[in-house]
Design a protein around this motif. Structure first.
Motif, mmCIF file in Angstrom:
data_model
loop_
_atom_site.group_PDB
_atom_site.id
_atom_site.type_symbol
_atom_site.label_atom_id
_atom_site.label_comp_id
_atom_site.label_asym_id
_atom_site.label_seq_id
_atom_site.Cartn_x
_atom_site.Cartn_y
_atom_site.Cartn_z
ATOM 1 N N THR A 49 -26.848 -42.852 48.463
ATOM 2 C CA THR A 49 -27.250 -43.861 47.484
ATOM 3 C C THR A 49 -26.064 -44.732 47.100
ATOM 4 O O THR A 49 -26.189 -45.954 46.994
ATOM 5 C CB THR A 49 -27.853 -43.187 46.228
ATOM 6 O OG1 THR A 49 -28.979 -42.402 46.626
ATOM 7 C CG2 THR A 49 -28.278 -44.208 45.204
ATOM 8 N N GLU A 72 -26.920 -54.079 37.505
ATOM 9 C CA GLU A 72 -28.298 -54.529 37.321
ATOM 10 C C GLU A 72 -28.540 -55.892 37.965
ATOM 11 O O GLU A 72 -29.688 -56.277 38.203
ATOM 12 C CB GLU A 72 -28.661 -54.578 35.834
ATOM 13 C CG GLU A 72 -28.797 -53.217 35.188
ATOM 14 C CD GLU A 72 -27.455 -52.578 34.825
ATOM 15 O OE1 GLU A 72 -26.434 -53.300 34.765
ATOM 16 O OE2 GLU A 72 -27.436 -51.355 34.617
ATOM 17 N N SER A 75 -30.808 -56.457 41.210
ATOM 18 C CA SER A 75 -32.236 -56.164 41.161
ATOM 19 C C SER A 75 -33.034 -56.890 42.244
ATOM 20 O O SER A 75 -34.087 -56.426 42.649
ATOM 21 C CB SER A 75 -32.805 -56.479 39.784
ATOM 22 O OG SER A 75 -32.638 -57.856 39.500
ATOM 23 N N ASP A 79 -34.420 -51.853 44.032
ATOM 24 C CA ASP A 79 -35.153 -51.506 42.818
ATOM 25 C C ASP A 79 -34.250 -50.766 41.845
ATOM 26 O O ASP A 79 -33.372 -50.006 42.253
ATOM 27 C CB ASP A 79 -36.360 -50.616 43.148
ATOM 28 C CG ASP A 79 -37.427 -51.357 43.939
ATOM 29 O OD1 ASP A 79 -37.497 -52.593 43.814
ATOM 30 O OD2 ASP A 79 -38.172 -50.693 44.684
ATOM 31 N N SER A 80 -34.498 -50.968 40.558
ATOM 32 C CA SER A 80 -33.639 -50.347 39.541
ATOM 33 C C SER A 80 -33.726 -48.831 39.550
ATOM 34 O O SER A 80 -32.745 -48.158 39.249
ATOM 35 C CB SER A 80 -33.983 -50.887 38.153
ATOM 36 O OG SER A 80 -35.330 -50.585 37.833
ATOM 37 N N GLU A 81 -34.880 -48.256 39.918
ATOM 38 C CA GLU A 81 -34.975 -46.792 39.957
ATOM 39 C C GLU A 81 -34.201 -46.198 41.125
ATOM 40 O O GLU A 81 -33.885 -45.018 41.135
ATOM 41 C CB GLU A 81 -36.424 -46.308 39.977
ATOM 42 C CG GLU A 81 -37.207 -46.746 41.166
ATOM 43 C CD GLU A 81 -38.160 -47.899 40.885
ATOM 44 O OE1 GLU A 81 -38.930 -48.217 41.788
ATOM 45 O OE2 GLU A 81 -38.115 -48.480 39.802
ATOM 46 N N ASP A 82 -33.864 -47.023 42.122
ATOM 47 C CA ASP A 82 -33.063 -46.546 43.255
ATOM 48 C C ASP A 82 -31.570 -46.629 42.981
ATOM 49 O O ASP A 82 -30.765 -46.283 43.840
ATOM 50 C CB ASP A 82 -33.395 -47.357 44.512
ATOM 51 C CG ASP A 82 -34.808 -47.114 45.002
ATOM 52 O OD1 ASP A 82 -35.349 -46.035 44.724
ATOM 53 O OD2 ASP A 82 -35.376 -48.010 45.661
ATOM 54 N N LYS A 84 -29.903 -44.854 40.918
ATOM 55 C CA LYS A 84 -29.453 -43.583 40.345
ATOM 56 C C LYS A 84 -29.407 -42.548 41.448
ATOM 57 O O LYS A 84 -30.144 -42.623 42.420
ATOM 58 C CB LYS A 84 -30.417 -43.114 39.258
ATOM 59 C CG LYS A 84 -30.475 -44.012 38.057
ATOM 60 C CD LYS A 84 -31.421 -43.471 37.026
ATOM 61 C CE LYS A 84 -31.454 -44.407 35.840
ATOM 62 N NZ LYS A 84 -32.295 -43.925 34.771
ATOM 63 N N PRO A 86 -30.424 -39.254 43.074
ATOM 64 C CA PRO A 86 -31.576 -38.373 42.922
ATOM 65 C C PRO A 86 -31.163 -37.014 42.376
ATOM 66 O O PRO A 86 -30.208 -36.407 42.833
ATOM 67 C CB PRO A 86 -32.106 -38.229 44.347
ATOM 68 C CG PRO A 86 -31.530 -39.375 45.095
ATOM 69 C CD PRO A 86 -30.240 -39.708 44.433
ATOM 70 N N ASP A 89 -28.531 -36.934 36.238
ATOM 71 C CA ASP A 89 -28.706 -37.789 35.077
ATOM 72 C C ASP A 89 -27.623 -38.850 35.057
ATOM 73 O O ASP A 89 -26.509 -38.636 35.501
ATOM 74 C CB ASP A 89 -28.632 -36.963 33.784
ATOM 75 C CG ASP A 89 -29.786 -35.983 33.658
ATOM 76 O OD1 ASP A 89 -30.860 -36.282 34.210
ATOM 77 O OD2 ASP A 89 -29.617 -34.939 33.015
ATOM 78 N N ASP A 91 -26.520 -43.209 35.240
ATOM 79 C CA ASP A 91 -26.447 -44.259 36.239
ATOM 80 C C ASP A 91 -25.158 -44.135 37.050
ATOM 81 O O ASP A 91 -24.218 -43.457 36.661
ATOM 82 C CB ASP A 91 -26.479 -45.631 35.553
ATOM 83 C CG ASP A 91 -27.802 -45.894 34.857
ATOM 84 O OD1 ASP A 91 -28.825 -45.372 35.328
ATOM 85 O OD2 ASP A 91 -27.808 -46.627 33.849
#
Length: 104
Positions: A49, A72, A75, A79-82, A84, A86, A89, A91
């Motif tokens: 990642t 950010e 974007s 995607d913002s969820e990608d 982080k 996996p 916890d 960013d």
């Protein structure tokens, strides 16, 4: 006739208990190794990642002739969820001065 001689029988209770014991020992060996490998998979996934986000920073820099101010700003590239790791916890860390992305 059933096709069995009078001396033939199925598995005895002792034989079945020995088979169950062997299977249990194999499970005791295998399960901790699988749990350890899960941590390795999470670690490699997080590293992948970071490399992905780093490549998106480079793509942003090529298109805009400047580094992004914030992670950010990527974007439109990812995607913002990608953004982080996996299973972890927090960013990813991003240094706008150098354009380097690192793990939390």
């Amino acid at each position: 006739m059933s096709g069995r001689s009078p001396n033939e029988h199925g598995f005895t209770l002792i034989e079945m208990l020995i088979v169950i014991l062997i299977i249990s020992i194999l499970l005791l060996i295998a399960v901790p190794n699988m749990a350890k490998n899960n941590d390795v998979v999470k670690d490699k996934s997080c590293n992948a990642t970071v490399k992905l986000i780093q490549s998106q920073v480079a793509a942003y820099e090529v298109e805009n002739n400047t580094l992004p101010e914030r992670i950010e700003d990527l974007s439109e590239y990812i995607d913002s969820e990608d953004m982080k790791c996996p299973g972890e916890d927090g960013d990813l860390n991003y240094d706008p001065a150098t354009g380097k992305v690192s793990r939390p």
